[in-house]
Design an enzyme around this catalytic site. Structure first.
Site, PDB file in Angstrom:
ATOM      1  N   LYS A  22       3.340   2.312   0.559  1.00 49.18           N
ATOM      2  CA  LYS A  22       4.458   1.885  -0.305  1.00 49.18           C
ATOM      3  C   LYS A  22       5.791   2.388   0.250  1.00 49.18           C
ATOM      4  CE  LYS A  22       2.767   3.890  -4.025  1.00 49.18           C
ATOM      5  NZ  LYS A  22       1.490   4.482  -3.573  1.00 49.18           N
ATOM      6  N   ARG A  97       3.297   3.375 -12.878  1.00 46.10           N
ATOM      7  CA  ARG A  97       1.956   3.869 -12.569  1.00 46.10           C
ATOM      8  C   ARG A  97       1.061   3.893 -13.806  1.00 46.10           C
ATOM      9  NH1 ARG A  97       3.668   6.790  -7.654  1.00 46.10           N
ATOM     10  NH2 ARG A  97       1.863   7.599  -6.559  1.00 46.10           N
ATOM     11  N   ARG A 135      -0.739  12.816   7.272  1.00 41.51           N
ATOM     12  CA  ARG A 135       0.656  13.087   6.902  1.00 41.51           C
ATOM     13  C   ARG A 135       0.828  14.553   6.492  1.00 41.51           C
ATOM     14  NH1 ARG A 135       3.449   9.566   2.260  1.00 41.51           N
ATOM     15  NH2 ARG A 135       1.975  10.661   0.933  1.00 41.51           N
ATOM     16  N   ARG A 141       3.656  18.553   2.459  1.00 41.49           N
ATOM     17  CA  ARG A 141       3.468  18.199   1.038  1.00 41.49           C
ATOM     18  C   ARG A 141       2.160  18.787   0.542  1.00 41.49           C
ATOM     19  NH1 ARG A 141       4.624  11.915  -0.184  1.00 41.49           N
ATOM     20  NH2 ARG A 141       3.174  12.409  -1.876  1.00 41.49           N
ATOM     21  N   ARG A 153      -5.960  12.187  -6.860  1.00 42.65           N
ATOM     22  CA  ARG A 153      -4.902  11.155  -6.890  1.00 42.65           C
ATOM     23  C   ARG A 153      -5.519   9.755  -6.837  1.00 42.65           C
ATOM     24  NH1 ARG A 153      -1.311  13.053  -2.039  1.00 42.65           N
ATOM     25  NH2 ARG A 153      -0.057  11.217  -2.502  1.00 42.65           N
TER      26      ARG A 153
END
Ligand code: B4P
Length: 197
Positions: A22, A97, A135, A141, A153
């Site tokens: 996204k 969401r 990532r 993160r 998630r």
């Protein structure tokens, strides 16, 4: 609430599970269609970076892979839209969401005389885990480094977020794009879908 109305606006929800592309694809859509990018994830991360009250609250949810409560997310989103009137359209990245978020967005756009189309990126769970862990190696993160958080998630997406696509689909406002493959290939698929809206 005062909004300027522009009939040529394109409003898009770029939808998909965590790691589906996204954020990555939003940049290309913004450039091609001259849209204003609103990413709720980026907004929360900026609040966390600024150590604000909202940031502290958001962090407690995000680090566990949970959703930040609707009330907080919706009011933050509305403020961002109000602060940027007169744009050619919005791309909503990571929002809505939940179904209540979708209903709030629809009400707000209706007040502006506008509507929105959802485009979903389809990516399998194994590829999502691979991308997010990759990532996490460089992003720092917290929600990308722990496999249990990533799995949560993905589960939260299935439980709470997929109903958003069903909601827009039932209004004839959802399209689907294969999200696996090279980034450029996915971009071209998205352009084809958006051009046909
Ligand atoms: P977000 O910031 O929205 O993040 P995301 O879903 O993890 O990532 P995104 O989908 O944008 O990443 P991308 O695939 O581009 O959310 C983070 C957290 O914020 C949520 O868990 C939640 O706690 C909170 N939150 C946000 N919005 C909320 C809301 N509305 N309500 C409640 N809570 C909310 O990138 C992933 C990686 O894949 C990148 O490294 C990229 O380079 C790579 N990649 C992308 N496309 C690829 C391709 N085609 N091939 C290979 N790799 C690719």
């Amino acid at each position: 609430m005062e909004f300027s109305i522009n009939d040529t606006m394109i409003n898009l929800i770029l939808f998909g599970p965590p790691g589906s592309g996204k954020g990555t694809q939003s940049d290309f859509l913004v450039e091609k269609y001259n849209l204003h990018h609103i990413s709720t994830g980026d907004m929360f991360r900026s609040e966390i970076g600024g150590k604000t009250e909202l940031g502290l609250l958001a962090k407690s949810y995000m680090n566990k892979g949970e959703l930040v409560p609707d009330e907080v997310t919706i009011s933050m989103l509305k403020k961002r839209v109000e602060d940027n009137p007169g744009v050619q359209g919005y791309i909503f990245d990571g929002f809505p969401r939940t179904v209540p978020q979708a209903e709030a967005l629809d009400r707000m756009l209706e007040e502006m005389g506008q509507s929105v189309n959802l485009v979903e990126l389809k990516v399998g769970d194994d590829e999502l885990r691979r991308r997010l862990l990759e990532r996490g190696k460089t992003s720092g993160r917290a929600d990308d480094t722990n496999v249990d958080t990533i799995n949560n998630r993905i589960q939260v997406y299935k439980d709470n977020t997929i109903p958003v696509a069903t909601y827009y689909d039932s209004h004839g406002k959802a399209a689907f794009v294969e999200g696996e493959g090279a980034i450029e290939e996915v971009t071209n698929r998205l352009f084809n879908v958006v051009d046909s809206l």
